[in-house]
Design an enzyme around this catalytic site. Structure first.
Site, PDB file in Angstrom:
ATOM      1  N   GLY A 100     -38.559  90.299  76.903  1.00  0.00           N
ATOM      2  CA  GLY A 100     -39.143  90.803  75.668  1.00  0.00           C
ATOM      3  C   GLY A 100     -40.659  90.853  75.774  1.00  0.00           C
ATOM      4  O   GLY A 100     -41.287  91.872  75.504  1.00  0.00           O
ATOM      5  N   ALA A 101     -41.261  89.740  76.188  1.00  0.00           N
ATOM      6  CA  ALA A 101     -42.704  89.653  76.290  1.00  0.00           C
ATOM      7  C   ALA A 101     -43.049  88.383  77.056  1.00  0.00           C
ATOM      8  O   ALA A 101     -42.209  87.518  77.236  1.00  0.00           O
ATOM      9  CB  ALA A 101     -43.347  89.622  74.906  1.00  0.00           C
ATOM     10  N   MET A 102     -44.323  88.295  77.498  1.00  0.00           N
ATOM     11  CA  MET A 102     -44.729  87.155  78.317  1.00  0.00           C
ATOM     12  C   MET A 102     -46.087  86.643  77.863  1.00  0.00           C
ATOM     13  O   MET A 102     -47.033  87.407  77.691  1.00  0.00           O
ATOM     14  CB  MET A 102     -44.761  87.592  79.787  1.00  0.00           C
ATOM     15  N   GLU A 103     -46.170  85.300  77.733  1.00  0.00           N
ATOM     16  CA  GLU A 103     -47.312  84.658  77.075  1.00  0.00           C
ATOM     17  C   GLU A 103     -48.479  84.330  77.993  1.00  0.00           C
ATOM     18  O   GLU A 103     -49.244  83.400  77.702  1.00  0.00           O
ATOM     19  CB  GLU A 103     -46.822  83.365  76.417  1.00  0.00           C
ATOM     20  N   ASN A 104     -48.690  85.059  79.100  1.00  0.00           N
ATOM     21  CA  ASN A 104     -49.803  84.773  80.005  1.00  0.00           C
ATOM     22  C   ASN A 104     -51.076  84.453  79.223  1.00  0.00           C
ATOM     23  O   ASN A 104     -51.409  85.128  78.263  1.00  0.00           O
ATOM     24  CB  ASN A 104     -50.098  85.990  80.884  1.00  0.00           C
TER      25      ASN A 104
ATOM     26  N   HIS B 185     -44.387  84.579  68.403  1.00  0.00           N
ATOM     27  CA  HIS B 185     -43.838  83.683  69.425  1.00  0.00           C
ATOM     28  C   HIS B 185     -44.773  83.594  70.635  1.00  0.00           C
ATOM     29  O   HIS B 185     -45.146  82.498  71.063  1.00  0.00           O
ATOM     30  CB  HIS B 185     -42.460  84.197  69.848  1.00  0.00           C
ATOM     31  N   GLU B 186     -45.165  84.731  71.155  1.00  0.00           N
ATOM     32  CA  GLU B 186     -46.004  84.710  72.369  1.00  0.00           C
ATOM     33  C   GLU B 186     -47.369  84.110  72.049  1.00  0.00           C
ATOM     34  O   GLU B 186     -47.930  83.359  72.847  1.00  0.00           O
ATOM     35  CB  GLU B 186     -46.147  86.109  72.966  1.00  0.00           C
TER      36      GLU B 186
ATOM     37  N   HIS C  35     -47.256  80.333  71.912  1.00  0.00           N
ATOM     38  CA  HIS C  35     -47.204  79.691  73.224  1.00  0.00           C
ATOM     39  C   HIS C  35     -48.583  79.221  73.693  1.00  0.00           C
ATOM     40  O   HIS C  35     -48.664  78.367  74.576  1.00  0.00           O
ATOM     41  CB  HIS C  35     -46.646  80.658  74.270  1.00  0.00           C
TER      42      HIS C  35
ATOM     43  N   GLU D 163     -39.867  76.629  75.081  1.00  0.00           N
ATOM     44  CA  GLU D 163     -39.151  77.724  74.421  1.00  0.00           C
ATOM     45  C   GLU D 163     -38.474  77.294  73.117  1.00  0.00           C
ATOM     46  O   GLU D 163     -38.617  77.952  72.097  1.00  0.00           O
ATOM     47  CB  GLU D 163     -38.145  78.370  75.378  1.00  0.00           C
TER      48      GLU D 163
HETATM   49 ZN   LIG Z   1     -41.186  82.042  74.837  1.00  0.00          ZN
END
Ligand SMILES: [Zn+2]
Length: 881
Positions: free
Chosen positions: A268-272, A304-305, A308, A327
């Site tokens: 879905g997405a990534m929290e870099n 959400h991201e 994080h 998570e």
């Molecule tokens: Zn996550």
């Protein structure tokens, strides 16, 4: 394919890293097929590790150019390099400098892990083990370093160059067409949070002022021409930043926060850190292209991201077994955010429906695993609903057990104690124990024992003594590798509801009692005194514990709860339970060749809720949405016949649509609006109820209702109403459906994200012709096996969302999905493995389908070139229970 058979990784084998990395300096020269990566690492022996050891760095498919130690080029014999590993047998027993140069080919990277190209844009995905596909590195989350990244690229190909942190320098490379940018991230982070992007992208910019007055630049990067679809995502981001300050005291820490939307993305997405990379599906939205559900999803994922940044990035996981530490906690936080932004009751019901539809099913089958697994073969397969959604439920139970105030104290302590560290579940829970003075050792079983607990509640009223005796018991069945279970700590919120709908006082042993019972033994009995009338038991209010509950509540009690319960969750649940009882009865009748029956009490309960105009429309829509086919299958449990489940549900929907037709029609008219579209929760709720009413009216096959759906489709000024009408029409084979489907394709054929909705809808039509339709749609110009969104929309919807057709009696649905898994495995094992999980409930099927599903699974498992990802899923699914 892998050159080595991967060994299982076990939590008990965890050892601290032998070498730590202080700083990483990367110099990445982007090129479509030969990107040069120079990596400079400052390494030092870890004082906490055992004696100095050879240095082993992970790789994955890498091509090494050179390696230097303290400036000196290493010669053959001084190191061993394979595509999977770089070993220096005798490193100095002191800090040293290591320079590694590798070449990678982003255009050939179809796995979408490491550095790859999405259309023309260079981007990265490093969680969980993608950084090792860029350079050799101790690629594990407990090695935290500060990163400086210099990116160089052709100016026309990639005018935009981004990496984590703050921009420190940029300019032209003398004597050519190339330019560069240098980014520095001052916060130590694990390699899985590294990101870089290079491409020709448009940008939307805004500003957020933090509570301490710092100005943060916010940027969303998208394909050119998509800028006007970013407004909602930007607004959601600003609200997330503010909410995290207010509710958790968490403030953003860099000068800039960036989101890049890409079209080819596995997740879905990534929290870099500072540079989130998103599947464009979860960024782009406007009235014409996105449904209300899409807007809500975007809001939740942006939040959400962003969340994080504290739960995941500032405090990360010591190892991948601790994945739920970031998570589960972050899902809990985004659920609370959505509850505050929208309706708490509606959000909770939605979250629980999702939990039951996916997590309960996972917990009941061969892929069941604890919230913190103790062994894995392939970590990519553990980004599961158990880690995420059940992980969030465990956090929610902590809050119920400790109360809001002690819970917040525990969170504060966690941030204070572990900021900048790679932590464990034990350390996290210890903060709540220390903050509250409570012993949480038994509670830890929620992290170690898989499976959904069964709770039985047996209440009896003594009209002479005026007492209500409640007997509670719990049990937890065996799951893979865990034959015997110990009792869990189960917090159950309850009320005793009187005839007029008010809660009766709870008194135990002469004192007022809490409305939360903690069941932590196999069984427990509690006697309430001074109960003046026979109450209806309302238990597990707000779904305070993620359990399967069986209670001896009569149909009459359930109708009382449906009409009056002060807890909206249980009000909804009461109708679900009434409907489930009827559906199960009808499944039995239909399978015995008899006619299905109706339940006037259920219809009356629904009529009462429909006529209660004080209720939120979104809530009423949820009450009218009967249990899904997956819900029925889960309740049936074994020897499942999906056709009978479908027929029972269709019968119930038609019965409701017929009996309540006038009320539904009046709701439809009353909620018809000419106001311009707005995605806010209240407007969305009105649309949800109106569209649910339309769908139920059409469920009888009534031509007027179908004509009304066709008219709504044609006249809609927003995607929500258009899609809802199309979904209703999709269930009724006729000229209206054919015409609307054709029109939708014509209207949106140039926009693959919207065509995904159309593909998914057709894949879920519960008709025998659907499989051929899906196969034909694979030739649609918008479809590509290389784009995960397209694959999920068409093949994923068929496999996961069409119970009767995936489970066709002739086995053709299984064969088709098995072939798709094998075809995908050659290019993208992660997406292939996710698709293969559609087989996870095969053992619960009736014997003929069970045999055919097993054959298809064995065909997958028998392929010798299988990826580690798919092999893991197929073999676990086949392991005898
Ligand atoms: Zn996550």
């Amino acid at each position: 394919m892998r050159t080595e058979e991967p060994l299982p990784v076990r939590l008990e084998d965890y050892r601290p890293p032998e070498w730590l990395v202080d700083t990483v300096t990367l110099n990445v020269s982007l090129d479509p097929s030969a990107t040069r990566v120079q990596s400079l690492l400052y390494l030092k022996p870890n004082p906490e590790a055992e004696a100095p050891a050879p240095l082993t760095l992970e790789g994955d498919g890498l091509h090494l150019v050179s390696v230097r130690l303290n400036g000196a080029l290493l010669q053959a014999g001084e190191f061993v390099a394979t595509p999977e590993r770089l070993t220096i047998p005798q490193p100095p027993n002191a800090p040293f400098r290591l320079e590694i140069e590798t070449i990678v080919n982003p255009s050939a990277n179809t796995q979408l892990m490491g550095l790859y190209r999405s259309n023309e844009t260079y981007c990265t995905q490093c969680e969980a083990e993608g950084f090792r596909r860029i350079t050799y590195f101790p690629d594990r989350p407990d090695v935290m370093a500060t990163y400086t990244t210099r990116i160089e690229a052709d100016k026309t190909e990639a005018p935009i160059l981004l990496a984590n942190g703050n921009l420190t320098e940029s300019g032209d490379v003398p004597g050519g067409q190339r330019h560069y940018a240098v980014w520095h991230d001052p916060f130590p982070k694990p390699s899985y949070l590294f990101a870089l992007v290079g491409g020709d992208l448009a940008c939307v910019e805004d500003i957020f002022v933090t509570r301490s007055g710092r100005k943060v630049t916010l940027r969303i990067y998208v394909e050119h021409g998509r800028e006007d679809r970013c407004g909602y995502a930007m607004d959601a981001l600003k609200r997330s930043m503010q909410w995290d300050e207010q509710v958790f005291g968490c403030e953003y820490d860099l000068d800039i926060f960036m989101i890049v939307a890409v079209s080819a993305f596995n997740m879905g997405a990534m929290e870099n850190k500072g540079l989130n990379i998103f599947n464009d599906k979860y960024v782009l939205a406007d009235a014409e292209t996105a449904t209300d559900e899409d807007f809500a999803r975007i809001e939740a994922i942006i939040a959400h991201e962003y969340f994080h940044n504290w739960t995941g990035n500032r405090i990360t996981c010591r190892d991948w077994f601790q994945l739920c530490l970031k998570e589960g906690l972050t899902v809990y936080r985004d659920q609370e955010f959505s509850a505050d932004m929208r309706s708490r009751a509606v959000e909770r019901i939605g979250d629980v429906r999702n939990l039951r539809a996916h997590q309960f099913v996972e917990d009941a089958g061969p892929l069941a695993h604890p919230v913190r697994p103790e062994v894995y073969q392939e970590i990519n397969n553990f980004y599961t609903t158990t880690i995420y959604e059940k992980g969030a439920e465990v956090i929610r139970m902590l809050r119920v057990l400790l109360g809001r105030e002690a819970f917040r104290k525990g969170m504060d302590l966690y941030f204070e104690r572990h900021d900048g560290e790679a932590a464990t579940i034990e350390q996290f829970v210890r903060c709540f124990a220390d903050a509250s003075g409570r012993d949480l050792s038994q509670f830890m079983r929620w992290y170690s024992q898989a499976g959904t607990p069964d709770v039985v509640a047996d209440g009896s009223y003594d009209s002479t003594a005026k007492t209500y005796t409640l007997k509670l018991s719990q049990s937890l069945g065996p799951t893979p590798g865990q034959p015997i279970k110990l009792p869990m700590v189960i917090p159950l919120r309850l009320g005793l509801v009187g005839a007029d709908g008010t809660d009766l006082p709870l008194v135990v042993a002469g004192r007022p009692a809490s409305d939360v019972i903690i069941l932590d033994e196999p069984s427990h009995t509690i006697v309430y005194e001074g109960v003046v009338e026979r109450p209806a038991l309302s238990i597990n209010r707000e779904f305070s514990a993620p359990v399967k509950l069986t209670a001896n509540v009569t149909a009459e009690d359930l109708r009382r709860l449906a009409a009056y319960d002060t807890d909206p969750f249980n009000r909804w649940q009461a109708v679900q339970t009434l409907a489930t009882r009827l559906l199960l009865k009808n499944v039995g009748l239909l399978r015995a060749g008899q006619a299905a029956v109706t339940d006037d009490g259920l219809i009356a309960a629904l009529a009462a809720i429909l006529s209660d105009t004080r209720l939120e429309p979104a809530f009423v829509a949820l009450v009218l949405g009967m249990p899904t086919e997956a819900d029925i299958a889960r309740e049936v449990g074994r020897d499942v016949d999906p056709d009978a489940n479908f027929a029972a549900r269709a019968h119930l929907r038609a019965a409701i649509g017929g009996a309540l037709a006038p009320a539904l029609a009046s709701i439809y008219e009353r909620l018809t609006s000419t106001a311009p579209y707005s995605p806010d929760a209240a407007s969305a709720g009105r649309r949800a109820l109106r569209n649910t009413a339309l769908d139920l009216m059409a469920a009888t096959g009534n031509p007027d209702a179908i004509a009304r759906a066709a008219a709504q489709y044609r006249g809609a000024d927003n995607m929500t109403d258009r899609m809802a009408a199309l979904a209703t029409l999709s269930l009724h084979d006729g000229p209206e459906r054919a015409e609307a489907l054709q029109d939708f394709n014509r209207r949106y054929e140039k926009d693959p994200l919207i065509i995904d909705k159309w593909l998914g809808l057709q894949a879920m039509i519960p008709e025998a012709g659907t499989l051929d339709r899906v196969k034909a749609l694979m030739a649609h110009p918008a479809f590509s096996m290389n784009n995960p969104n397209r694959v999920r929309a068409l093949i994923g919807s068929f496999a996961h969302g069409n119970a009767t057709q995936f489970n066709r009696a002739d086995g053709a649905g299984y064969d088709f999905v098995a072939e798709a898994v094998l075809a995908l495995d050659a290019t993208n094992p992660q997406v292939a493995a996710r698709l293969a999980t559609a087989f996870r409930s095969w053992r619960a099927l009736e014997s003929s389908r069970r045999k055919k599903a097993e054959e298809a699974l064995r065909r997958i498992a028998g392929v010798s070139t299988l990826s580690a990802d798919v092999s893991d899923i197929a073999n676990r699914a086949l392991t005898p229970a």
